[in-house]
Design an enzyme around this catalytic site. Sequence first.
Site, PDB file in Angstrom:
ATOM      1  CB  THR A  18      -3.192   0.958   1.433  1.00  0.00           C
ATOM      2  OG1 THR A  18      -3.268  -0.415   1.725  1.00  0.00           O
ATOM      3  CG2 THR A  18      -4.447   1.678   1.839  1.00  0.00           C
ATOM      4  CB  VAL A  19      -4.266   5.066  -2.449  1.00  0.00           C
ATOM      5  CG1 VAL A  19      -3.117   4.694  -3.371  1.00  0.00           C
ATOM      6  CG2 VAL A  19      -5.574   4.497  -2.950  1.00  0.00           C
TER       7      VAL A  19
END
Length: 534
Positions: free
Chosen positions: A353-354
């Site tokens: 995830t970012v």
Amino acid sequence: MDYLYNPNASYRHTAFAKNGMVATSQPLAAQAGIEIMRQGGNAIDAAIATAAALTVVEPTSNGIGGDAYALVWVKDKLHGLNATGPAPGSLTIEAVKAAGHEKMPIYGLTPITVPGVPAAWAELSRKFGKLSLLECLTPAIRYAEEGYPLTPILGKYWKIAYKKFKELTSGEEFESWFETFAPDGRAPEIGELWKSPGHAETLRAIGETNADSFYKGETADKIDAFMEKHGGHLRKTDLEKYKVEWVEPVSTNYRGYDVWEIPPNGQGMIALMALNIFSEMNPPKPNDTSTLHEQIEAMKLAFVDGKAFITDPPDMPISVEELLSKDYAKKRAGEITGEAQLPEPMDLPKGGTVYLATADNEGNMVSFIQSNYMGFGSGIVVPGTGIALQNRGADFSLDETQPNALKPGKRTYHTIIPGFLTKDGQAVGPFGVMGGYMQPQGHFQVAINTIDYKLNPQAALDAPRWQWMKDKIVHVEPDFPNHLAQALTRLGHEIVPTLDTGSFGRGQIIWRNPETGILSGGTESRTDGAIALW
């Protein structure tokens, strides 16, 4: 030269700006956001530009083929966007079991769900943006066309993913991943240039058509043809049906501050449940064994309940209101003793995830998160497009009696969560900690560091973290105080010191001073994090 070796302590300080701020895990992506803001865009435009750039400059954690959530503060109101995609229409428990699986596979065609990322960008641009979607995607297109040199943490995880896919995947359907992300027969090295022309073409088409190309046009046709050829479930008809959803964020008041999250199918409310439980305990003290013990126990109870009950809202066996109620918090807090316990989900009442944060000088603020789930996702890349498709469906259960059981058109339990903080109806700002099941634990710890311990944004992120894994097992970071780890062990916790910080989440914070409008931000020291300022 070893770019991951540093024998010295490294310190960062809180960053300040007046006109705009972008905080995220990649310097080039942060600069993309500020570039768009300088061109007349607002915080929403900057968030779109940063998110698009992240699909190029951090493909180890997200991509065009992933999902997204956003919390957007505009004109003194917080808006929630759910851009997570459902299971394809032909993806059933029976179909998965007929293919020889006893549980949802992690890689390959089966766990692919409808991507929500392009639709999230288009909807945010339509509703709140000042510039066109194509203008916002231009920096990302440039990075994909011209290439960029890999940063240290990016290079580290790229190499890990390459080795994993070489070992765990086989078949023609995976060939395009290697052609795209290992074009020289290996993972690119730290500092080495990598480019993806197909990625640039896809981004340009998304920008020119406001994402219609992805869901109804030429890109959708390419996805459909690839899936049909290799026996996948995702079809153009699934893409055509997809729409993002505006939702009302959920919150809890913790010691005078309102902590906000996206409602289910996301796991954000686990952080709120843990804060509610912990607020029923003794007043917290920094670096105190009893306080840490109570935090861990509160998180364990919230997490087992969240994992047991959170899914797409129509299939939840208990309401969000009940799980966030004071009665629930008091009941669970009353079960915490002076020793570590094996947590079990509560009995129901009868009946990857970012992350990025942006802010501008108009008062707009965005908390945005997007992910392919497990690193690069499914390992499936549609040839010529640069699109790595997510494996979010891996979280579905094949037990039809479970709340998160697989159904066509259903959204699964989701790990990615953006956070937001307000006080007395005014925005304090966006925050988030990415990283699978660490995310609500990171939100919980960052909120306590900020509210209870009055730490500045950078210090709140830098503080050593713990992570409950299962049963009584708790991992702690390398710089977690040894005397506290030993004391927690004496209370029955199985403390596991780690050699690396990679699994403890990667966060960003931007706070706004309500009197002066000055922005202050912190970025993650556990990754290639950066803050771009204006």
